[in-house]
Design an enzyme around this catalytic site. Structure first.
Site, PDB file in Angstrom:
ATOM      1  N   ASP A  22      11.065  11.944  17.352  1.00 43.46           N
ATOM      2  CA  ASP A  22      10.635  13.296  17.031  1.00 43.46           C
ATOM      3  C   ASP A  22      11.099  14.257  18.115  1.00 43.46           C
ATOM      4  O   ASP A  22      10.947  13.987  19.300  1.00 43.46           O
ATOM      5  CB  ASP A  22       9.112  13.353  16.899  1.00 43.46           C
ATOM      6  CG  ASP A  22       8.654  14.662  16.286  1.00 43.46           C
ATOM      7  OD1 ASP A  22       8.622  15.667  17.024  1.00 43.46           O
ATOM      8  OD2 ASP A  22       8.334  14.691  15.096  1.00 43.46           O
ATOM      9  N   GLU A  36       0.826  -1.200   0.000  1.00 39.99           N
ATOM     10  CA  GLU A  36       0.000   0.000   0.000  1.00 39.99           C
ATOM     11  C   GLU A  36       0.862   1.253   0.000  1.00 39.99           C
ATOM     12  O   GLU A  36       1.845   1.359   0.736  1.00 39.99           O
ATOM     13  CB  GLU A  36      -0.909   0.067   1.224  1.00 39.99           C
ATOM     14  CG  GLU A  36      -1.729   1.357   1.241  1.00 39.99           C
ATOM     15  CD  GLU A  36      -2.491   1.609   2.533  1.00 39.99           C
ATOM     16  OE1 GLU A  36      -3.169   2.658   2.609  1.00 39.99           O
ATOM     17  OE2 GLU A  36      -2.404   0.781   3.463  1.00 39.99           O
ATOM     18  N   ASP A  62      10.204   5.839  15.118  1.00 41.08           N
ATOM     19  CA  ASP A  62      10.097   7.274  14.868  1.00 41.08           C
ATOM     20  C   ASP A  62      10.631   8.029  16.083  1.00 41.08           C
ATOM     21  O   ASP A  62      10.202   7.770  17.211  1.00 41.08           O
ATOM     22  CB  ASP A  62       8.627   7.641  14.606  1.00 41.08           C
ATOM     23  CG  ASP A  62       8.435   9.139  14.374  1.00 41.08           C
ATOM     24  OD1 ASP A  62       9.426   9.818  14.049  1.00 41.08           O
ATOM     25  OD2 ASP A  62       7.302   9.615  14.513  1.00 41.08           O
TER      26      ASP A  62
END
Length: 500
Positions: free
Chosen positions: A186, A118, A184
Site C-alpha cells: 500500500d 468464505e 499487500d
C-alpha cells in the site's frame, strides 16, 4: 493497508459477539422453506440459465443503452459507479465469474475448494456480510447481481460449509484449511519517503515504488520458494495485492505464513523507516534485491523524489550515517550550499569521506554498508505483513470495483510491469459507455455475429480478462498434472503392497 477500503477484514469470533457483528444471508434451504426475506430468488435453480460465459440473469433493460436509469439513481452525492444499477450491470455483463470460480476452485467442476470458501459482501448501505458460500459459480453470480455489493472479499476454504458453522456442537470444528498466500503493498506505507504525494493520492512518480516492490517480492517468491502461480492485482487506487495459488502455498498454516512474511519484511512503513537488522555478508535475497533496486534509486528516488532537498529532510539522511565526523562535515557543506539536490548530496557523502572526514574507527567498508542500508530504506518493499500471516484473513477480490475511484481491480501482467499505468485502468462507468460505443459502431452486424462478441470483449477490460483467463488455465493444467501424478504414485504404492 488502504484505510478507506477495508480490503481485509479480520476473522470475527464465533459466539454471541458474532451474532451482533455479522449478518448472514438465508441458505438455499431457508429460501425453499419460505423465509420472510425476499432474497430467496437469488438461490433459484440455475439449470434454466445458459452457462456460456454466464448470460445475464438480471432483469431485462431497454436495449438502447448500457447506462444506468437516471430515475433509479440515489442521492447525487453518491458516485455513479457505486449506484446499485451500475454495479448490477457490471456484475451481469462484465465481471469474469467463470475464470474467478475456476481460479478459486482449482478445477472446472465444483468442489470443496470453492463450495466451502468464505466470501464477504460489502453492500451499498454499508452492511458487511460474512460467511457466505456458494454451491456453484452461477449461484454466486446470481447473488452478486441481486445484492450489488460495492465489493466482495475472499476468505479461506473451511472444514465445512461456512453457512453450516452454527450447526456444529463444537465451534473449534469450524476452522480454515486452505487459502492462497497473499501479500499487500500500500502506497501510504511509503509516505515517510515519498515527496510527490501523501495519503490516498498517487502519481506516476510514486507508483514506481509499487513497481519496485512487485519486482523484488515476485523474484523472491519464485527464486527462493519455487512458487509459480503468482497473480498480482491492482488494488484500484494506490497499491497492489499478490495471490499465490501453488498448492504448497495454499496449504501453509499460520506458522509457515508468518515465517515467510518475516523473511520478506525488511523495512516497516512507520515514520522512522525502522529496519530489521541487516547482517553482513548480505543474505542472497537482500543482495539480489539491491541489484534490482539500484537503478530505481538513482532515477526514481534521487532524481524524481529528491527526498533530501530541504534542510529538514537532509537531517534524516545525516541520521542514517553512523559517523559523527562525516555528518558534521556534510552539515557544514550543505549549510554553505543550501540548494543542493538530493543527487548532489548523495555524491557529497563519498567526496567528503574521501577528503579524510571519517572517524578513525569508521572504515570505508562500513560506509559502503551504510549507503547500502540507505538505498534499501528508500527502495525496499514496505509490506503490510499482517495480511499475509493469517490463514483466515480476507482480501478484496480481483475485478471488483474500487468504491473510492470506480476503477476495476485488474490483474497486473508482470511481463510488462513497467508499462502498467494505474491511471489508464478503466472505471466501471467508462466500461458501460464503451459497450454502447461498440454497439453504435457495429449496427450493421447480424444478431448472430454480435452474440459471438461478449460484453467484456467490447471494452478496454478485454486484455485484463484475457490475461486472467490465461493465468487460470495454467493453474488448472498444473493442478490436473499434479493430481495425475498423485494417482499414479498411489497406484504404484498399492501394487507394491500386493507383492508377497
Amino acid at each position: 493497508m488502504e484505510d478507506s477500503d477495508m480490503t481485509d477484514a479480520p476473522a470475527a469470533p464465533l459466539g454471541n459477539e458474532e451474532e451482533e457483528q455479522v449478518t448472514d444471508l438465508p441458505t438455499p434451504q431457508d429460501a425453499t422453506a419460505g423465509a420472510s426475506t425476499k432474497l430467496e430468488d437469488m438461490f433459484g435453480d440455475d439449470s434454466d440459465d445458459d452457462d456460456d460465459e454466464f448470460s445475464s440473469s438480471a432483469p431485462a433493460r431497454p436495449a438502447a443503452s448500457s447506462q444506468p436509469d437516471p430515475q433509479s439513481a440515489p442521492a447525487p452525492s453518491k458516485p455513479r459507479y457505486a449506484e446499485p444499477d451500475t454495479l448490477r450491470q457490471f456484475y451481469s455483463r462484465l465481471f469474469p465469474f467463470r475464470p474467478l470460480f475456476q481460479w478459486l476452485n482449482h478445477s472446472p467442476t465444483p468442489q470443496p475448494d470453492f463450495q466451502n470458501r468464505e466470501f464477504a459482501f460489502v453492500l451499498p448501505g454499508g452492511a458487511y456480510i460474512r460467511y457466505q458460500s456458494f454451491a456453484s459459480a452461477d449461484l454466486f453470480r446470481k447473488q452478486c447481481i441481486q445484492m450489488t455489493p460495492e465489493r466482495f472479499e475472499i476468505g479461506p476454504q473451511y472444514s465445512i460449509n461456512p453457512r453450516d458453522r452454527k450447526t456444529l456442537r463444537k465451534a473449534s470444528a469450524f476452522r480454515p484449511v486452505m487459502k492462497e498466500l497473499v501479500f499487500d503493498i500500500d502506497m501510504t506505507d511509503y509516505d515517510p519517503i515519498r515527496t510527490c504525494c501523501s495519503g490516498a493520492a498517487i502519481c506516476p512518480k510514486c507508483w514506481q515504488f509499487i513497481t519496485m516492490a512487485i519486482k523484488v517480492v515476485d523474484a523472491a517468491l519464485r527464486e527462493d520458494f519455487g512458487f509459480q502461480h503468482i497473480l498480482w492485482v491492482y488494488s484500484g487506487r494506490r497499491g497492489a495485492h499478490a495471490w499465490i495459488s501453488d498448492k504448497r502455498a495454499r496449504e501453509m498454516d499460520d506458522t509457515k505464513r508468518r515465517a515467510l512474511a518475516n523473511y520478506l519484511v525488511l523495512v516497516s512503513g512507520n515514520e522512522q523507516g525502522k529496519k530489521t537488522g541487516i547482517k553482513r555478508p548480505l543474505h542472497p535475497h537482500i543482495d539480489r534485491s539491491l541489484k534490482i533496486l539500484n537503478p530505481y534509486f538513482q532515477t526514481d528516488v534521487l532524481a524524481d523524489q529528491d527526498p533530501w532537498h530541504s534542510a529538514e529532510r537532509a537531517e534524516k539522511l545525516l541520521a542514517l550515517l553512523p559517523d559523527k565526523t562525516l555528518t558534521t562535515a556534510l552539515q557544514k557543506k550543505w549549510d554553505s550550499s543550501p540548494n543542493r539536490s538530493s543527487n548532489q548530496k548523495w555524491s557529497d557523502i563519498d567526496t567528503v569521506a574521501e577528503a579524510g572526514n571519517l572517524s578513525a574507527t569508521f572504515t570505508a567498508k562500513q560506509l559502503v554498508e551504510a549507503k547500502q542500508d540507505i538505498r534499501l530504506e528508500y527502495t525496499y518493499p514496505r509490506l503490510d505483513a499482517e495480511v499475509s500471516k493469517k490463514l483466515n484473513h480476507l482480501l478484496k477480490s480481483p475485478f471488483v470495483v474500487h468504491p473510492g475511484t470506480g476503477r476495476v481491480c485488474v490483474p497486473i501482467d508482470t511481463r510488462s510491469l513497467e508499462d502498467f499505468d494505474p491511471f489508464s485502468v478503466p472505471t466501471v462507468t467508462q466500461l458501460l459507455q464503451e459497450i454502447d460505443a461498440w454497439d453504435a459502431e457495429h449496427v450493421g452486424m447480424t444478431e448472430e455475429d454480435r452474440a459471438k462478441v461478449q460484453d467484456w470483449q467490447r471494452t478496454s477490460l478485454k486484455p485484463y480478462v484475457e490475461y486472467f483467463r490465461g493465468y487460470v488455465a495454467g493453474l488448472l493444467k498444473a493442478e490436473s498434472a499434479a493430481g495425475k501424478r498423485g494417482r499414479e504414485e498411489e497406484g504404484v504404492a498399492g501394487s507394491e503392497s500386493m507383492e508377497f
